[in-house]
Design a protein around this motif. Structure first.
Motif, PDB file in Angstrom:
ATOM      1  N   GLY A 299       0.819  -1.199   0.000  1.00  0.00           N
ATOM      2  CA  GLY A 299       0.000   0.000   0.000  1.00  0.00           C
ATOM      3  C   GLY A 299       0.855   1.252   0.000  1.00  0.00           C
ATOM      4  O   GLY A 299       1.973   1.259   0.529  1.00  0.00           O
ATOM      5  N   ILE A 300       0.336   2.330  -0.596  1.00  0.00           N
ATOM      6  CA  ILE A 300       1.038   3.618  -0.659  1.00  0.00           C
ATOM      7  C   ILE A 300       0.149   4.681  -0.023  1.00  0.00           C
ATOM      8  O   ILE A 300      -1.029   4.797  -0.365  1.00  0.00           O
ATOM      9  N   PHE A 301       0.708   5.461   0.880  1.00  0.00           N
ATOM     10  CA  PHE A 301      -0.046   6.562   1.492  1.00  0.00           C
ATOM     11  C   PHE A 301       0.922   7.660   1.901  1.00  0.00           C
ATOM     12  O   PHE A 301       2.146   7.482   1.892  1.00  0.00           O
ATOM     13  N   ASN A 302       0.388   8.826   2.249  1.00  0.00           N
ATOM     14  CA  ASN A 302       1.214   9.898   2.809  1.00  0.00           C
ATOM     15  C   ASN A 302       0.548  10.437   4.061  1.00  0.00           C
ATOM     16  O   ASN A 302      -0.398   9.837   4.581  1.00  0.00           O
TER      17      ASN A 302
ATOM     18  N   HIS B  25     -29.941   1.693   4.307  1.00  0.00           N
ATOM     19  CA  HIS B  25     -30.387   1.937   5.687  1.00  0.00           C
ATOM     20  C   HIS B  25     -29.316   2.625   6.539  1.00  0.00           C
ATOM     21  O   HIS B  25     -29.598   3.088   7.644  1.00  0.00           O
ATOM     22  N   VAL B  26     -28.085   2.717   6.040  1.00  0.00           N
ATOM     23  CA  VAL B  26     -26.993   3.320   6.810  1.00  0.00           C
ATOM     24  C   VAL B  26     -27.235   4.818   6.978  1.00  0.00           C
ATOM     25  O   VAL B  26     -27.572   5.519   6.011  1.00  0.00           O
ATOM     26  N   GLN B  27     -27.034   5.303   8.190  1.00  0.00           N
ATOM     27  CA  GLN B  27     -27.270   6.720   8.495  1.00  0.00           C
ATOM     28  C   GLN B  27     -25.993   7.537   8.255  1.00  0.00           C
ATOM     29  O   GLN B  27     -25.423   8.132   9.168  1.00  0.00           O
ATOM     30  N   ALA B  28     -25.526   7.544   7.020  1.00  0.00           N
ATOM     31  CA  ALA B  28     -24.337   8.318   6.675  1.00  0.00           C
ATOM     32  C   ALA B  28     -24.679   9.801   6.626  1.00  0.00           C
ATOM     33  O   ALA B  28     -25.786  10.182   6.244  1.00  0.00           O
ATOM     34  N   GLN B  29     -23.714  10.635   7.017  1.00  0.00           N
ATOM     35  CA  GLN B  29     -23.923  12.074   7.048  1.00  0.00           C
ATOM     36  C   GLN B  29     -22.811  12.777   6.281  1.00  0.00           C
ATOM     37  O   GLN B  29     -21.669  12.311   6.259  1.00  0.00           O
ATOM     38  N   ILE B  30     -23.147  13.912   5.663  1.00  0.00           N
ATOM     39  CA  ILE B  30     -22.129  14.744   5.031  1.00  0.00           C
ATOM     40  C   ILE B  30     -21.166  15.232   6.115  1.00  0.00           C
ATOM     41  O   ILE B  30     -21.582  15.715   7.162  1.00  0.00           O
ATOM     42  N   GLY B  31     -19.875  15.086   5.858  1.00  0.00           N
ATOM     43  CA  GLY B  31     -18.857  15.441   6.842  1.00  0.00           C
ATOM     44  C   GLY B  31     -18.267  14.248   7.559  1.00  0.00           C
ATOM     45  O   GLY B  31     -17.249  14.384   8.243  1.00  0.00           O
ATOM     46  N   ASP B  32     -18.886  13.057   7.407  1.00  0.00           N
ATOM     47  CA  ASP B  32     -18.334  11.844   8.018  1.00  0.00           C
ATOM     48  C   ASP B  32     -17.004  11.489   7.350  1.00  0.00           C
ATOM     49  O   ASP B  32     -16.845  11.609   6.139  1.00  0.00           O
ATOM     50  N   THR B  33     -16.062  11.028   8.166  1.00  0.00           N
ATOM     51  CA  THR B  33     -14.745  10.644   7.656  1.00  0.00           C
ATOM     52  C   THR B  33     -14.757   9.197   7.176  1.00  0.00           C
ATOM     53  O   THR B  33     -15.333   8.325   7.825  1.00  0.00           O
ATOM     54  N   VAL B  34     -14.107   8.958   6.049  1.00  0.00           N
ATOM     55  CA  VAL B  34     -13.971   7.609   5.496  1.00  0.00           C
ATOM     56  C   VAL B  34     -12.510   7.192   5.610  1.00  0.00           C
ATOM     57  O   VAL B  34     -11.608   7.938   5.201  1.00  0.00           O
ATOM     58  N   VAL B  35     -12.262   6.015   6.183  1.00  0.00           N
ATOM     59  CA  VAL B  35     -10.907   5.523   6.422  1.00  0.00           C
ATOM     60  C   VAL B  35     -10.791   4.091   5.914  1.00  0.00           C
ATOM     61  O   VAL B  35     -11.785   3.437   5.591  1.00  0.00           O
ATOM     62  N   THR B  36      -9.558   3.594   5.855  1.00  0.00           N
ATOM     63  CA  THR B  36      -9.350   2.199   5.471  1.00  0.00           C
ATOM     64  C   THR B  36      -9.933   1.285   6.540  1.00  0.00           C
ATOM     65  O   THR B  36      -9.874   1.576   7.736  1.00  0.00           O
ATOM     66  N   SER B  37     -10.472   0.161   6.095  1.00  0.00           N
ATOM     67  CA  SER B  37     -11.172  -0.745   7.010  1.00  0.00           C
ATOM     68  C   SER B  37     -10.244  -1.690   7.753  1.00  0.00           C
ATOM     69  O   SER B  37     -10.561  -2.159   8.840  1.00  0.00           O
ATOM     70  N   GLY B  38      -9.089  -1.989   7.158  1.00  0.00           N
ATOM     71  CA  GLY B  38      -8.218  -3.008   7.731  1.00  0.00           C
ATOM     72  C   GLY B  38      -8.656  -4.414   7.381  1.00  0.00           C
ATOM     73  O   GLY B  38      -8.038  -5.390   7.818  1.00  0.00           O
ATOM     74  N   TYR B  39      -9.727  -4.560   6.581  1.00  0.00           N
ATOM     75  CA  TYR B  39     -10.229  -5.892   6.216  1.00  0.00           C
ATOM     76  C   TYR B  39      -9.371  -6.551   5.131  1.00  0.00           C
ATOM     77  O   TYR B  39      -9.353  -7.772   5.012  1.00  0.00           O
ATOM     78  N   SER B  40      -8.691  -5.730   4.309  1.00  0.00           N
ATOM     79  CA  SER B  40      -7.855  -6.295   3.260  1.00  0.00           C
ATOM     80  C   SER B  40      -6.439  -6.485   3.793  1.00  0.00           C
ATOM     81  O   SER B  40      -6.099  -6.053   4.887  1.00  0.00           O
ATOM     82  N   ALA B  41      -5.607  -7.134   2.980  1.00  0.00           N
ATOM     83  CA  ALA B  41      -4.224  -7.380   3.388  1.00  0.00           C
ATOM     84  C   ALA B  41      -3.293  -6.250   2.964  1.00  0.00           C
ATOM     85  O   ALA B  41      -2.084  -6.383   3.071  1.00  0.00           O
TER      86      ALA B  41
ATOM     87  N   PHE C 276      -3.784  -2.351   3.532  1.00  0.00           N
ATOM     88  CA  PHE C 276      -3.620  -1.221   4.425  1.00  0.00           C
ATOM     89  C   PHE C 276      -4.018  -1.572   5.862  1.00  0.00           C
ATOM     90  O   PHE C 276      -4.972  -2.327   6.075  1.00  0.00           O
ATOM     91  N   PRO C 277      -3.327  -0.997   6.846  1.00  0.00           N
ATOM     92  CA  PRO C 277      -3.813  -1.091   8.219  1.00  0.00           C
ATOM     93  C   PRO C 277      -5.120  -0.312   8.369  1.00  0.00           C
ATOM     94  O   PRO C 277      -5.521   0.437   7.478  1.00  0.00           O
TER      95      PRO C 277
ATOM     96  N   ASN D  54       2.052  -5.809   4.521  1.00  0.00           N
ATOM     97  CA  ASN D  54       1.523  -6.785   5.465  1.00  0.00           C
ATOM     98  C   ASN D  54       2.369  -8.044   5.325  1.00  0.00           C
ATOM     99  O   ASN D  54       2.334  -8.719   4.297  1.00  0.00           O
ATOM    100  N   THR D  55       3.148  -8.363   6.346  1.00  0.00           N
ATOM    101  CA  THR D  55       4.070  -9.494   6.249  1.00  0.00           C
ATOM    102  C   THR D  55       3.348 -10.833   6.191  1.00  0.00           C
ATOM    103  O   THR D  55       3.967 -11.854   5.910  1.00  0.00           O
TER     104      THR D  55
END
Length: 278
Positions: A137-140, A199-215, A217-218, A259-260
C-alpha cells in the motif's frame, strides 16, 4: 596591464579620498568608546544578517535530503507505533503476536505522477533493492495514495487512487459501516463510496478511512470526507461522493506499507475460493 595602471591613475584622487576616510573612521572608532561600541554593534548585526541569509540559502538547497531523512525516520516510527497498537480479538486470552497482522513501513520519493488519465500511475524512487514489493500500500500524511503494481531494482510503479481499476476497502468512521472506495475518472479530488446499504445513516462530513479488512492497508488511514449523498434509483445502495484528503497534485514523498502475512492470507483465500478484490 598598461590600461589597468592608467585606469587606477585616473582614479587616484578618489582612491586617496577612500583611504583617508577609512583611516579617519578607524581613528574615531579606536579612540572613542561610544563610537567604537556603536560601530561593532552595527557590524555584528550586518554580519549576522549575512550569515543568516547564507544559512537560509544552504538550508533551502538541502531540503530534499532533509525531507528524505524525515520520511525514513517517520516510516520507522510508524512501524513501531503500529506494533504498539495491535488490537486483540479477546479480552480473556493473551494472543500470540503472530495471530495479528504485522505491518512494515518504508519511505520513498515520488519521481513521476499522472493526473489526467482514467488510469493514473505514479513512479517511486525505491525498488526491490530497498525491499519494495508488488501489492504494498502507498499513502502519505494526508491519506491513501495507491498500491504498488510493479517493481524493478531501483524503482517501482504504483496504481494511483485516481485509477478506476483500484478498489480500496473502507469504512465510515463514525458508524463503522463497510464500503468500497473507487474513483469515477472525473474529478481528481472526488471518489465514490460504493456498496453502502441504504439503511446506513451516513452524514455529510463523516470521515472515510481504510477498514483493515484487506491485506493491503492497516485500519484507520484517512481516505476522505463524505461531501454528498445522492438519492439514486438503486434500491439497495446509497450513492455517496467522497472528497479525498490527499492532494494528488502535490505528492512528493510517500510511505509504503507491507503486510508481512499477505502471502498467507492470499493462499488461504485461494484455498477457500474467495476472490480478493483489493
Amino acid at each position: 596591464m598598461l590600461r589597468i595602471l592608467q585606469f587606477l591613475y585616473n582614479l587616484r584622487s578618489f582612491l586617496l579620498f577612500i583611504l583617508l576616510e577609512v583611516i579617519a573612521i578607524w581613528l574615531l572608532v579606536a579612540n572613542n568608546s561610544p563610537q567604537g561600541a556603536a560601530f561593532f554593534n552595527s557590524s555584528n548585526a550586518v554580519a549576522g544578517s549575512i550569515l543568516e541569509t547564507q544559512s537560509d540559502v544552504r538550508d533551502f538547497f538541502s531540503l530534499a535530503e532533509a525531507n528524505k531523512a524525515l520520511v525514513m525516520e517517520n516510516s520507522r516510527l510508524l512501524e513501531q507505533l503500529n506494533s504498539l497498537k495491535i488490537e486483540p480479538d479477546s479480552i480473556e486470552l493473551d494472543l500470540d503476536s503472530t495471530l495479528s497482522a504485522q505491518f512494515e513501513f518504508k519511505g520513498a520519493r515520488v519521481i513521476s505522477n499522472s493526473l489526467r488519465f482514467a488510469q493514473n500511475h505514479l513512479t517511486l524512487s525505491k525498488g526491490s533493492l530497498d525491499g519494495i514489493k508488488p501489492g504494498m500500500g502507498i499513502f502519505n500524511e494526508a491519506g491513501v495514495v495507491g498500491r504498488v503494481k510493479s517493481v524493478s531494482k531501483n524503482y517501482s510503479v504504483g496504481i494511483s487512487l485516481l485509477n478506476n481499476d483500484l478498489l480500496i476497502s473502507s469504512i465510515i468512521k463514525s458508524t463503522g459501516d463497510f464500503g468500497t472506495i473507487n474513483w469515477n475518472g472525473k474529478d481528481s479530488q472526488k471518489a465514490k463510496l460504493l456498496y453502502v446499504p441504504r439503511h446506513v445513516q451516513a452524514q455529510i462530513g463523516d470521515t472515510v478511512v481504510t477498514s483493515g479488512y484487506s491485506a493491503v492497508f492497516p485500519k484507520n488511514i484517512n481516505i476522505g470526507v463524505i461531501s454528498n449523498i445522492i438519492q439514486s434509483g438503486d434500491p439497495n445502495y446509497l450513492d455517496i461522493e467522497v472528497s479525498l484528503t490527499t492532494d494528488f497534485s502535490k505528492i512528493s514523498y510517500v510511505y509504503l506499507v507491507e503486510n508481512t502475512q499477505a502471502n498467507e492470507l492470499d493462499t488461504l483465500y485461494q484455498k477457500s475460493e474467495i476472490p480478493d478484490e483489493f
